[in-house]
Design a protein around this motif. Sequence first.
Motif, PDB file in Angstrom:
ATOM      1  N   VAL A  33     -14.435  -6.508  -6.937  1.00 16.54           N
ATOM      2  CA  VAL A  33     -13.371  -6.940  -7.485  1.00 16.54           C
ATOM      3  C   VAL A  33     -13.541  -6.469  -9.015  1.00 16.54           C
ATOM      4  CG1 VAL A  33     -11.663  -8.853  -8.017  1.00 16.54           C
ATOM      5  CG2 VAL A  33     -13.181  -8.681  -5.840  1.00 16.54           C
ATOM      6  N   ILE A  49      -2.936  -9.697 -13.779  1.00 17.66           N
ATOM      7  CA  ILE A  49      -3.691 -10.711 -12.749  1.00 17.66           C
ATOM      8  C   ILE A  49      -5.135 -10.836 -13.344  1.00 17.66           C
ATOM      9  CG2 ILE A  49      -4.667 -11.124 -10.498  1.00 17.66           C
ATOM     10  CD1 ILE A  49      -1.666  -8.503 -11.111  1.00 17.66           C
ATOM     11  N   THR A  52      -8.074 -13.815  -8.680  1.00 19.10           N
ATOM     12  CA  THR A  52      -7.591 -13.256  -7.171  1.00 19.10           C
ATOM     13  C   THR A  52      -8.398 -14.395  -6.238  1.00 19.10           C
ATOM     14  OG1 THR A  52      -9.207 -11.687  -6.830  1.00 19.10           O
ATOM     15  CG2 THR A  52      -7.255 -11.218  -7.665  1.00 19.10           C
ATOM     16  N   ILE A  55      -4.980 -16.554  -3.039  1.00 21.41           N
ATOM     17  CA  ILE A  55      -3.794 -15.536  -3.042  1.00 21.41           C
ATOM     18  C   ILE A  55      -2.845 -16.027  -2.312  1.00 21.41           C
ATOM     19  CG2 ILE A  55      -3.250 -13.384  -2.325  1.00 21.41           C
ATOM     20  CD1 ILE A  55      -6.257 -12.553  -2.707  1.00 21.41           C
ATOM     21  N   TYR A  64       1.637  -8.033   3.669  1.00 18.59           N
ATOM     22  CA  TYR A  64       0.794  -8.401   2.662  1.00 18.59           C
ATOM     23  C   TYR A  64      -0.450  -9.106   3.079  1.00 18.59           C
ATOM     24  CZ  TYR A  64       4.353  -6.537  -0.217  1.00 18.59           C
ATOM     25  OH  TYR A  64       5.317  -5.781  -0.650  1.00 18.59           O
ATOM     26  N   VAL A  68      -4.249  -8.241   2.734  1.00 23.46           N
ATOM     27  CA  VAL A  68      -5.425  -9.265   2.037  1.00 23.46           C
ATOM     28  C   VAL A  68      -6.534  -9.356   3.184  1.00 23.46           C
ATOM     29  CG1 VAL A  68      -5.962 -11.361   1.269  1.00 23.46           C
ATOM     30  CG2 VAL A  68      -3.730 -10.411   0.555  1.00 23.46           C
ATOM     31  N   LEU A  73     -10.387  -9.878   1.753  1.00 23.53           N
ATOM     32  CA  LEU A  73     -10.313 -10.932   1.013  1.00 23.53           C
ATOM     33  C   LEU A  73      -9.668 -11.945   1.821  1.00 23.53           C
ATOM     34  CD1 LEU A  73      -8.946  -9.023  -2.096  1.00 23.53           C
ATOM     35  CD2 LEU A  73     -11.339  -9.982  -2.009  1.00 23.53           C
ATOM     36  N   HIS A  76      -9.738 -15.510   0.433  1.00 18.66           N
ATOM     37  CA  HIS A  76      -9.154 -16.059  -0.743  1.00 18.66           C
ATOM     38  C   HIS A  76      -7.617 -16.334  -0.242  1.00 18.66           C
ATOM     39  CE1 HIS A  76     -12.114 -13.685  -3.368  1.00 18.66           C
ATOM     40  NE2 HIS A  76     -12.556 -14.111  -2.448  1.00 18.66           N
ATOM     41  N   LEU A 161      -4.868  -6.790  -6.766  1.00 14.88           N
ATOM     42  CA  LEU A 161      -5.965  -7.742  -6.359  1.00 14.88           C
ATOM     43  C   LEU A 161      -7.271  -7.025  -7.017  1.00 14.88           C
ATOM     44  CD1 LEU A 161      -5.298  -8.769  -2.812  1.00 14.88           C
ATOM     45  CD2 LEU A 161      -4.440  -9.768  -4.824  1.00 14.88           C
TER      46      LEU A 161
END
Length: 319
Positions: A33, A49, A52, A55, A64, A68, A73, A76, A161
């Motif tokens: 990240v 941003i 993260t 989220i 979305y 993710v 992720l 998160h 992200l």
Amino acid sequence: MARSDSGAHLAEGPATATLPSADPVPINSAPSVHLPVTVTDHDGRRVTITDTSRIVALDQYGTYGTTVFALGLGSHLVGRDIATKFPAAQSIPNLVADGTSVNIESVIAVHPTVVLTDASLPSVYGARQQLERSGIPVVVGDPARTVASSSSEIEFVADALGVPEAGQALAARTQSELAQARSLSEGHTDDHNRPRVAFIYARGTGLLILGGPGSGADSLIEAIGAEDAGTAAGLHDAFTSLTSEGLIAAKPDALLMMTDGLKSVGGVDGLEKIPGVVQTPAGAHHRVIDADDGQLLSFGPRTGEVAIALARALYRQQS
């Protein structure tokens, strides 16, 4: 062009398009990240941003939230929409209970560090203003969904992200899967004689809608070498109320439905009692394909898998 032989190479009977995994498979379990990051969203706004770790991902299709998870992720994600419904996401709070209206208080309550959303949710702009006043960065994406836009959707989320490398790898995997889906049509179709597939959205017999250009399903149907029946029949809108005359005129060789929608009309037997269905080649040969509601039109990292599953169901190819 005559349509009588367009389904000649298709097997008879219903089929379910099933993905290999109920959950999206991460491209990387621990992506690198890079933060902070500043992106330009669909509205032309520059959004920065810095975190993260929490989220929230909200759109009508589950694109979305699915992305993710597929980026690695998923741990998160602290808030989701109603369409992000695969097993790994079920314990995450649904912040769009009615499917369209964002619950601002519930969003703020999960303390997000970034919110991903788009105008597929009618309440998004009012929600954005309130969330930004609370100091929460909101990134607004493009609400359009097609097979062609899947890679850009993936990379949009990945860039926001701070995981662009994972996004590029995930987009490449999706494109490879789409190529595999198209190859499954070989020997079953050609440019002059493609099977017609009609997408029917149903919520009981009181709500029956035929898909046309821009439905999203049309691009999936094209991606597997078939022809969208609603578009071929001259429909101008993405969705049109289903009539027996319109369905018969569309002459579909197969019908495509969401699994819950098919159940809502009584399964294949109930569907074939709807006026006009048995008068089509699809109805005459009982060719009905169903696919999971949360997967079929998610358009993102699972688009390639969905296309492969649809192609196998239509052409009865083995996995």
